[in-house]
Design an enzyme around this catalytic site. Structure first.
Site, PDB file in Angstrom:
ATOM      1  N   THR A 132      73.798  61.588  85.715  1.00  0.00           N
ATOM      2  CA  THR A 132      73.601  60.420  86.576  1.00  0.00           C
ATOM      3  C   THR A 132      73.937  60.695  88.032  1.00  0.00           C
ATOM      4  OG1 THR A 132      74.642  58.298  87.107  1.00  0.00           O
ATOM      5  CG2 THR A 132      75.884  59.718  85.658  1.00  0.00           C
ATOM      6  N   GLU A 134      75.629  58.830  89.692  1.00  0.00           N
ATOM      7  CA  GLU A 134      77.034  58.430  89.881  1.00  0.00           C
ATOM      8  C   GLU A 134      77.945  59.647  90.016  1.00  0.00           C
ATOM      9  OE1 GLU A 134      79.096  55.334  89.768  1.00  0.00           O
ATOM     10  OE2 GLU A 134      77.224  54.722  90.690  1.00  0.00           O
ATOM     11  N   TYR A 156      83.470  55.841  84.326  1.00  0.00           N
ATOM     12  CA  TYR A 156      82.131  56.202  83.822  1.00  0.00           C
ATOM     13  C   TYR A 156      81.699  57.536  84.411  1.00  0.00           C
ATOM     14  CZ  TYR A 156      76.985  56.174  83.677  1.00  0.00           C
ATOM     15  OH  TYR A 156      75.660  56.525  83.524  1.00  0.00           O
ATOM     16  N   LYS A 160      81.048  61.148  82.604  1.00  0.00           N
ATOM     17  CA  LYS A 160      79.723  61.796  82.693  1.00  0.00           C
ATOM     18  C   LYS A 160      79.817  63.190  83.327  1.00  0.00           C
ATOM     19  CE  LYS A 160      76.450  58.927  81.102  1.00  0.00           C
ATOM     20  NZ  LYS A 160      75.305  59.303  80.256  1.00  0.00           N
TER      21      LYS A 160
HETATM   22  P1  NAP Z   1      71.522  51.274  78.152  1.00  0.00           P
HETATM   23  O1  NAP Z   1      70.316  50.389  78.246  1.00  0.00           O
HETATM   24  O2  NAP Z   1      72.864  50.712  78.413  1.00  0.00           O
HETATM   25  O3  NAP Z   1      71.490  51.946  76.691  1.00  0.00           O
HETATM   26  C1  NAP Z   1      72.612  52.625  76.187  1.00  0.00           C
HETATM   27  C2  NAP Z   1      72.329  52.987  74.740  1.00  0.00           C
HETATM   28  O4  NAP Z   1      73.481  53.670  74.225  1.00  0.00           O
HETATM   29  C3  NAP Z   1      72.079  51.774  73.826  1.00  0.00           C
HETATM   30  O5  NAP Z   1      71.110  52.116  72.865  1.00  0.00           O
HETATM   31  C4  NAP Z   1      73.426  51.604  73.150  1.00  0.00           C
HETATM   32  O6  NAP Z   1      73.363  50.959  71.903  1.00  0.00           O
HETATM   33  C5  NAP Z   1      73.833  53.057  72.984  1.00  0.00           C
HETATM   34  N1  NAP Z   1      75.272  53.222  72.734  1.00  0.00           N
HETATM   35  C6  NAP Z   1      76.311  52.760  73.475  1.00  0.00           C
HETATM   36  N2  NAP Z   1      77.477  53.110  72.916  1.00  0.00           N
HETATM   37  C7  NAP Z   1      77.175  53.807  71.783  1.00  0.00           C
HETATM   38  C8  NAP Z   1      77.950  54.419  70.771  1.00  0.00           C
HETATM   39  N3  NAP Z   1      79.285  54.362  70.767  1.00  0.00           N
HETATM   40  N4  NAP Z   1      77.301  55.062  69.766  1.00  0.00           N
HETATM   41  C9  NAP Z   1      75.945  55.079  69.711  1.00  0.00           C
HETATM   42  N5  NAP Z   1      75.160  54.499  70.642  1.00  0.00           N
HETATM   43  C10 NAP Z   1      75.771  53.866  71.669  1.00  0.00           C
HETATM   44  O7  NAP Z   1      71.359  52.539  79.128  1.00  0.00           O
HETATM   45  P2  NAP Z   1      70.037  53.134  79.812  1.00  0.00           P
HETATM   46  O8  NAP Z   1      69.834  52.460  81.123  1.00  0.00           O
HETATM   47  O9  NAP Z   1      68.954  53.165  78.826  1.00  0.00           O
HETATM   48  O10 NAP Z   1      70.531  54.600  80.155  1.00  0.00           O
HETATM   49  C11 NAP Z   1      70.366  55.659  79.215  1.00  0.00           C
HETATM   50  C12 NAP Z   1      71.330  56.787  79.552  1.00  0.00           C
HETATM   51  O11 NAP Z   1      71.067  57.277  80.877  1.00  0.00           O
HETATM   52  C13 NAP Z   1      72.801  56.405  79.557  1.00  0.00           C
HETATM   53  O12 NAP Z   1      73.525  57.509  79.100  1.00  0.00           O
HETATM   54  C14 NAP Z   1      73.113  56.143  81.021  1.00  0.00           C
HETATM   55  O13 NAP Z   1      74.477  56.361  81.269  1.00  0.00           O
HETATM   56  C15 NAP Z   1      72.243  57.190  81.681  1.00  0.00           C
HETATM   57  N6  NAP Z   1      71.751  56.872  83.022  1.00  0.00           N
HETATM   58  C16 NAP Z   1      71.133  55.684  83.268  1.00  0.00           C
HETATM   59  C17 NAP Z   1      70.615  55.420  84.528  1.00  0.00           C
HETATM   60  C18 NAP Z   1      69.921  54.128  84.841  1.00  0.00           C
HETATM   61  O14 NAP Z   1      69.775  53.810  86.018  1.00  0.00           O
HETATM   62  N7  NAP Z   1      69.440  53.392  83.849  1.00  0.00           N
HETATM   63  C19 NAP Z   1      70.744  56.397  85.546  1.00  0.00           C
HETATM   64  C20 NAP Z   1      71.357  57.610  85.249  1.00  0.00           C
HETATM   65  C21 NAP Z   1      71.850  57.849  83.975  1.00  0.00           C
HETATM   66  P3  NAP Z   1      73.410  49.337  71.758  1.00  0.00           P
HETATM   67  O15 NAP Z   1      71.975  48.896  71.994  1.00  0.00           O
HETATM   68  O16 NAP Z   1      73.885  49.145  70.375  1.00  0.00           O
HETATM   69  O17 NAP Z   1      74.345  48.837  72.808  1.00  0.00           O
HETATM   70  N1  GDD Z   2      76.183  44.942  88.090  1.00  0.00           N
HETATM   71  C1  GDD Z   2      76.375  44.343  89.259  1.00  0.00           C
HETATM   72  N2  GDD Z   2      76.564  42.992  89.298  1.00  0.00           N
HETATM   73  N3  GDD Z   2      76.385  45.098  90.381  1.00  0.00           N
HETATM   74  C2  GDD Z   2      76.547  44.459  91.570  1.00  0.00           C
HETATM   75  C3  GDD Z   2      76.716  43.077  91.667  1.00  0.00           C
HETATM   76  C4  GDD Z   2      76.733  42.299  90.471  1.00  0.00           C
HETATM   77  O1  GDD Z   2      76.893  41.093  90.478  1.00  0.00           O
HETATM   78  N4  GDD Z   2      76.839  42.756  92.983  1.00  0.00           N
HETATM   79  C5  GDD Z   2      76.747  43.890  93.673  1.00  0.00           C
HETATM   80  N5  GDD Z   2      76.583  44.933  92.824  1.00  0.00           N
HETATM   81  C6  GDD Z   2      76.490  46.353  93.202  1.00  0.00           C
HETATM   82  C7  GDD Z   2      77.445  47.253  92.455  1.00  0.00           C
HETATM   83  O2  GDD Z   2      78.749  47.181  93.049  1.00  0.00           O
HETATM   84  C8  GDD Z   2      76.766  48.607  92.610  1.00  0.00           C
HETATM   85  O3  GDD Z   2      77.172  49.223  93.808  1.00  0.00           O
HETATM   86  C9  GDD Z   2      75.278  48.263  92.702  1.00  0.00           C
HETATM   87  O4  GDD Z   2      75.204  46.835  92.867  1.00  0.00           O
HETATM   88  C10 GDD Z   2      74.484  48.658  91.483  1.00  0.00           C
HETATM   89  O5  GDD Z   2      75.166  48.188  90.334  1.00  0.00           O
HETATM   90  P1  GDD Z   2      74.548  48.302  88.855  1.00  0.00           P
HETATM   91  O6  GDD Z   2      73.195  47.704  88.816  1.00  0.00           O
HETATM   92  O7  GDD Z   2      75.576  47.790  87.920  1.00  0.00           O
HETATM   93  O8  GDD Z   2      74.298  49.887  88.683  1.00  0.00           O
HETATM   94  P2  GDD Z   2      75.218  51.148  89.031  1.00  0.00           P
HETATM   95  O9  GDD Z   2      74.585  51.824  90.212  1.00  0.00           O
HETATM   96  O10 GDD Z   2      76.639  50.817  89.108  1.00  0.00           O
HETATM   97  O11 GDD Z   2      75.023  52.043  87.738  1.00  0.00           O
HETATM   98  C11 GDD Z   2      73.716  52.229  87.160  1.00  0.00           C
HETATM   99  O12 GDD Z   2      73.097  53.353  87.726  1.00  0.00           O
HETATM  100  C12 GDD Z   2      73.764  54.615  87.481  1.00  0.00           C
HETATM  101  C13 GDD Z   2      72.950  55.697  88.195  1.00  0.00           C
HETATM  102  O13 GDD Z   2      73.321  55.759  89.545  1.00  0.00           O
HETATM  103  C14 GDD Z   2      73.909  52.386  85.642  1.00  0.00           C
HETATM  104  O14 GDD Z   2      72.633  52.387  85.027  1.00  0.00           O
HETATM  105  C15 GDD Z   2      74.612  53.707  85.306  1.00  0.00           C
HETATM  106  O15 GDD Z   2      74.583  53.897  83.881  1.00  0.00           O
HETATM  107  C16 GDD Z   2      73.818  54.840  85.983  1.00  0.00           C
HETATM  108  O16 GDD Z   2      74.445  56.075  85.717  1.00  0.00           O
END
Ligand code: NAP
Ligand code: GDD
Length: 345
Positions: A132, A134, A156, A160
C-alpha cells in the site's frame, strides 16, 4: 486451467479480481470468514451452487489468523497464483485494534509464505502481496515510486511494512515468485462504507434526497491519489504475469484533497458549497439555502496522519503495460451515479 487462490475475496478488490480472473478462464478459489449473517454481497453474483458440475468459483471458510487452515487450503487447492488481499484495511480502526491488525496484516502474510515454502509450492505458485501507498506515510519525495523510502504512520502501515519486506525476503531467500503491488487508494461503488470517498457520495445522495442533513468528516485538507478499483485489480494480475518477480507502484499520478472531493460530489447534484470558519469549527454551507451540510467531527482525525500521497507508476507502464483508464473526475461520477441510484430507495 489456471487456479487462483484469493484471500479477502469478499472485499472490494477481491470481488473485482474474481470477476477479472473468471473472465480470463481461471478457476477461482477464495477464503471467506464465518459470520453470523451471510453478507457477501460483493460476490453473491459469482456464487455457484456446489452441486453444479463444471463450476469455477469455490469458497472456503478460513481466517488469516489460523495457520492450520491456510496450510490445509493451499495443500488442497495447489494454486498457480495466490493473491493475498485479506486485511483489516481501515487505517483509523488500526489505531483502535493495533494487535489484531498486526496479526492479520503482518502475521497473516508469513503464514501464507511459510505454507508455500513448506508445502514445496515454491516452483509452481506465484504470490502477490497487497502492499500500500500507506507505506510511504510521511514521504519526503513527490511523487512516490518504488525507490522512495518508507515512513509508516499507523499500526496498519507498520503491519503492512512487515508484509512488504517478508515478501521481498522470501523472494530472495527461497526464490519464490513473490511480488508486491504498492497500490495507491482505489475506490468504486463497492468500497466499504466508512472509507472517505464512499462515505461522502452516500451522504451527498442522502442530503440530496432529504434523508440526512449533515456530512461529518475529519481532516479535509489531506490529499490522496484516487484511482478506480477495477483498473487496479488488472495490475495485480499483470504483476504476476511479468517475466520475473518485482515490486510495482500502481497509481494515477494525480492527487486531490478530501475538500475537493466533497465539493465535486455536491456539485454533481447542483449543490455549491461555501466554507466558513477554521479547524474543528469549519462548516460547509449550501450556498443556495444557507443550510449547514458539512461539519467536522474530531473523532475522524487520526493520531498521526498521512497528509499527501501521489504515485509515479511509470515502472508499471513501461514493464507491464499498465495505465489507469478511469481518472479522478470520472471516478466521482461513477460513485455518485451509483450512490444516487442505491440511496433513492
Ligand atoms: P476490503 O474491502 O476491506 O477487504 C478486505 C478483505 O479482507 C475482506 O474480504 C475481509 O473479509 C477480509 N479479511 C479481513 N480480515 C480477515 C481475516 N482475519 N481473515 C480472513 N479474511 C479477512 O479491502 P480492499 O479495499 O478490497 O483492499 C484489498 C487489500 O488491498 C487489503 O489488503 C488492503 O489493505 C490493500 N490495499 C487497499 C487499497 C485501497 O485503496 N483499496 C490500497 C492499497 C492496498 P470480510 O468481508 O469478512 O470483512
Ligand atoms: N475514513 C475517513 N472518514 N477518512 C476521512 C474522513 C472520514 O470521515 N475525513 C477525512 N478523512 C481523511 C483521512 O484522515 C485520510 O487522510 C483520507 O481521508 C483517506 O481516508 P480513507 O478513505 O479512510 O483511506 P486511507 O487513505 O486512510 O486508507 C485507504 O487507502 C490505503 C492506500 O493508501 C485504505 O484502503 C487502506 O487499506 C489503503 O492501504
Amino acid at each position: 486451467m489456471k487456479k487462483a487462490f484469493i484471500t479477502g475475496i469478499s472485499g472490494q478488490d477481491g470481488s473485482y479480481l474474481s470477476e477479472f480472473l473468471l473472465q480470463k478462464g481461471y478457476e477461482v478459489h477464495g477464503m471467506i470468514r464465518r459470520s453470523s449473517l451471510e453478507t457477501r454481497t460483493r460476490i453473491d453474483h459469482l456464487y455457484q451452487d456446489p452441486h453444479v458440475s463444471g463450476r469455477r468459483f469455490f469458497l472456503y471458510y478460513g481466517d488469516m489468523t489460523d495457520s492450520s487452515c491456510i496450510f490445509q487450503l493451499l495443500n488442497k487447492i495447489q494454486p498457480n497464483e495466490i493473491y493475498n488481499l485479506a486485511a483489516q484495511s481501515h487505517v483509523r480502526i488500526s489505531f483502535e485494534n493495533p494487535e489484531y491488525t498486526a496479526n492479520v496484516d503482518a502475521m497473516g502474510t508469513i503464514r501464507l509464505l511459510e505454507a508455500i515454502r513448506t508445502l514445496r509450492l515454491d516452483k509452481t505458485t506465484k504470490f502477490y502481496q497487497a502492499s500500500t501507498s500507506e507505506l510511504f506515510g510521511r514521504a519526503k519525495k513527490m511523487p512516490q515510486n518504488e525507490k522512495t523510502p518508507f515512513c509508516p504512520r499507523s499500526p496498519y502501515a507498520a503491519a503492512k511494512i512487515y508484509s512488504y519486506w517478508i515478501t521481498v525476503n522470501y523472494r530472495e531467500a527461497y526464490n519464490i515468485f513473490a511480488t508486491n503491488g504498492i497500490l495507491f487508494n482505489h475506490e468504486s461503488p463497492r468500497r466499504g462504507d466508512s472509507f472517505v470517498t464512499k462515505k461522502i457520495v452516500q451522504n451527498v445522495a442522502d442530503i440530496y434526497y432529504n434523508k440526512a442533513n449533515t456530512l461529518y468528516l475529519g481532516n479535509l485538507d489531506v490529499s490522496r491519489d484516487w484511482g478506480y478499483a477495477p483498473d487496479y485489480v488488472e495490475s495485480m494480475w499483470k504483476i504476476l504475469q511479468y517475466e520475473k518477480p518485482e515490486d510495482f507502484v500502481i497509481a494515477t499520478g494525480e492527487t486531490n484533497t478530501v475538500r475537493d472531493f466533497v465539493e465535486k460530489a455536491f456539485k454533481y447534484v447542483n449543490i455549491e458549497i461555501e466554507w466558513q470558519g477554521k479547524g474543528i469549527d469549519e462548516i460547509g454551507i449550501d450556498k443556495k439555502t444557507g443550510k449547514i451540510i458539512v461539519k467536522i467531527d474530531p473523532w475522524y482525525f487520526r493520531p498521526t496522519e498521512v497528509d499527501i500521497l501521489v504515485g509515479d507508476a511509470s515502472k508499471a507502464k513501461k514493464l507491464i503495460g499498465w495505465e489507469p483508464k478511469v481518472k479522478y473526475e470520472e471516478l466521482i461520477k461513477i460513485m455518485m451515479e451509483d450512490a444516487l441510484k442505491t440511496r433513492r430507495l
